[in-house]
Design an enzyme around this catalytic site. Sequence first.
Site, PDB file in Angstrom:
ATOM      1  N   PRO A   2       0.822  -1.203   0.000  1.00 26.27           N
ATOM      2  CA  PRO A   2       0.000   0.000   0.000  1.00 26.27           C
ATOM      3  C   PRO A   2       0.852   1.246   0.000  1.00 26.27           C
ATOM      4  O   PRO A   2       1.813   1.366   0.742  1.00 26.27           O
ATOM      5  CB  PRO A   2      -0.777  -0.103   1.297  1.00 26.27           C
ATOM      6  CG  PRO A   2      -0.190  -1.233   2.054  1.00 26.27           C
ATOM      7  CD  PRO A   2       1.027  -1.684   1.348  1.00 26.27           C
ATOM      8  N   GLU A   3       0.465   2.168  -0.833  1.00 25.24           N
ATOM      9  CA  GLU A   3       0.998   3.515  -0.767  1.00 25.24           C
ATOM     10  C   GLU A   3      -0.124   4.360  -0.174  1.00 25.24           C
ATOM     11  O   GLU A   3      -1.130   3.832   0.281  1.00 25.24           O
ATOM     12  CB  GLU A   3       1.427   3.992  -2.157  1.00 25.24           C
ATOM     13  CG  GLU A   3       2.480   3.060  -2.766  1.00 25.24           C
ATOM     14  CD  GLU A   3       3.013   3.523  -4.104  1.00 25.24           C
ATOM     15  OE1 GLU A   3       3.175   4.742  -4.289  1.00 25.24           O
ATOM     16  OE2 GLU A   3       3.263   2.669  -4.966  1.00 25.24           O
ATOM     17  N   HIS A  91      -1.994 -16.181   7.560  1.00 27.72           N
ATOM     18  CA  HIS A  91      -1.440 -14.831   7.718  1.00 27.72           C
ATOM     19  C   HIS A  91      -2.418 -13.824   8.311  1.00 27.72           C
ATOM     20  O   HIS A  91      -2.171 -12.627   8.265  1.00 27.72           O
ATOM     21  CB  HIS A  91      -0.875 -14.294   6.400  1.00 27.72           C
ATOM     22  CG  HIS A  91       0.128 -15.202   5.759  1.00 27.72           C
ATOM     23  ND1 HIS A  91       1.211 -15.712   6.430  1.00 27.72           N
ATOM     24  CD2 HIS A  91       0.198 -15.710   4.499  1.00 27.72           C
ATOM     25  CE1 HIS A  91       1.908 -16.487   5.607  1.00 27.72           C
ATOM     26  NE2 HIS A  91       1.310 -16.508   4.445  1.00 27.72           N
ATOM     27  N   ARG A 110       3.977 -11.112   4.279  1.00 28.56           N
ATOM     28  CA  ARG A 110       5.424 -10.896   4.383  1.00 28.56           C
ATOM     29  C   ARG A 110       5.860 -10.386   5.751  1.00 28.56           C
ATOM     30  O   ARG A 110       7.065 -10.354   6.040  1.00 28.56           O
ATOM     31  CB  ARG A 110       5.886  -9.942   3.272  1.00 28.56           C
ATOM     32  CG  ARG A 110       5.741 -10.564   1.901  1.00 28.56           C
ATOM     33  CD  ARG A 110       6.143  -9.607   0.807  1.00 28.56           C
ATOM     34  NE  ARG A 110       7.584  -9.453   0.718  1.00 28.56           N
ATOM     35  CZ  ARG A 110       8.197  -8.703  -0.192  1.00 28.56           C
ATOM     36  NH1 ARG A 110       7.488  -8.046  -1.080  1.00 28.56           N
ATOM     37  NH2 ARG A 110       9.497  -8.607  -0.226  1.00 28.56           N
ATOM     38  N   ARG A 152      20.776  18.572  -3.611  1.00 29.53           N
ATOM     39  CA  ARG A 152      20.688  17.118  -3.581  1.00 29.53           C
ATOM     40  C   ARG A 152      21.239  16.507  -4.851  1.00 29.53           C
ATOM     41  O   ARG A 152      20.867  16.888  -5.951  1.00 29.53           O
ATOM     42  CB  ARG A 152      19.214  16.697  -3.414  1.00 29.53           C
ATOM     43  CG  ARG A 152      18.634  17.080  -2.081  1.00 29.53           C
ATOM     44  CD  ARG A 152      19.355  16.336  -0.986  1.00 29.53           C
ATOM     45  NE  ARG A 152      18.508  16.250   0.193  1.00 29.53           N
ATOM     46  CZ  ARG A 152      18.161  15.114   0.773  1.00 29.53           C
ATOM     47  NH1 ARG A 152      18.586  13.969   0.294  1.00 29.53           N
ATOM     48  NH2 ARG A 152      17.405  15.124   1.838  1.00 29.53           N
TER      49      ARG A 152
END
Length: 287
Positions: A2-3, A91, A110, A152
């Site tokens: 997920p973002e 899970h 995971r 940067r």
Amino acid sequence: MPELPEVETTCRGLAPTVTGARILRVTVRERRMRWPLVSGFEALLAGRRIKRIHRRAKYVLLEMADRTLMIHLGMSGSLRIVAGETPPRLHDHVDLVLDSGDCVRFNDPRRFGSLHVVQGNIEAHPLLAPLGPEPLSADFDGATLQRATRGRRVAIKPLLMNAKIVVGVGNIYASEALFHARVHPWKLAGRLSVEETERIASAIKAVLEAAIRVGGTTLRDYVNAEGNPGYFRQKLYVYERTDQACLVCDAPISHRVQGQRSTYWCPQCQPGRTPRTARRSRRGAAQ
DNA sequence: CTTTGCACCTGTTGGC
DNA sequence: TGCCAACAGGTGCAAA
């Protein structure tokens, strides 16, 4: 997995069920997460009432009177509402059983996700304190990004995924936003013009908002609180579209690994050079 | 300070 | 069919 859009969608999906509900009991089947669940985790939550649910960066925050349950979904995590008696599947690591009979179920194959109970000021938590601005807030715009990029020497794509610069932008949306901004992912952050940082900031907002509107992106695992996928995948212009025709100009989409992550771009819409180091494997969206 | 690469895990996929 | 390497929505941390 997920973002920001997927986490936001999860929060919105959980909100009606969770807001005002009391946690009757907590069942933990697996404590080994990114950070192991503290002993006594269950007791820190049992009997408490959830006042509201919101999000900071990619963290889901379940706020109680004097503490907050802070959940990160990692790469493969999800939070779903199921009926209290639903037998656990593989899970399904943590259950919050609510007084309504519903159950908030955390699943994470995971185990890169995490759950923390934070007492006191949540924003001061060491995982949240160093984070940059929310991309959808007024605190983030072209000027902010311009300032953050000065001096940067990193490429813009990995910089966008740095949560100290701006939160919530992960591997999918970084590539997508740069496509819409017409900026090459390897362009050095410090060399971006004001116009470019302006376009990137706007593109980030637009892409994230559009993704939220359709429930986020599901590539493989992601499901929302109701167990449904998000539909933004159909609106991806470059991500996992290696060698397919650019939807704007027809040129074949490029792919290369950048800082251990896959990066996708259109060589024609996003002109620029990639450093000529060794070419890496390519893996398109065969589906 | 910035930048880079690893590590943490399980599951799926593609090539041989 | 089986095996193995590569890869997957994240991110803290150590090393350079």
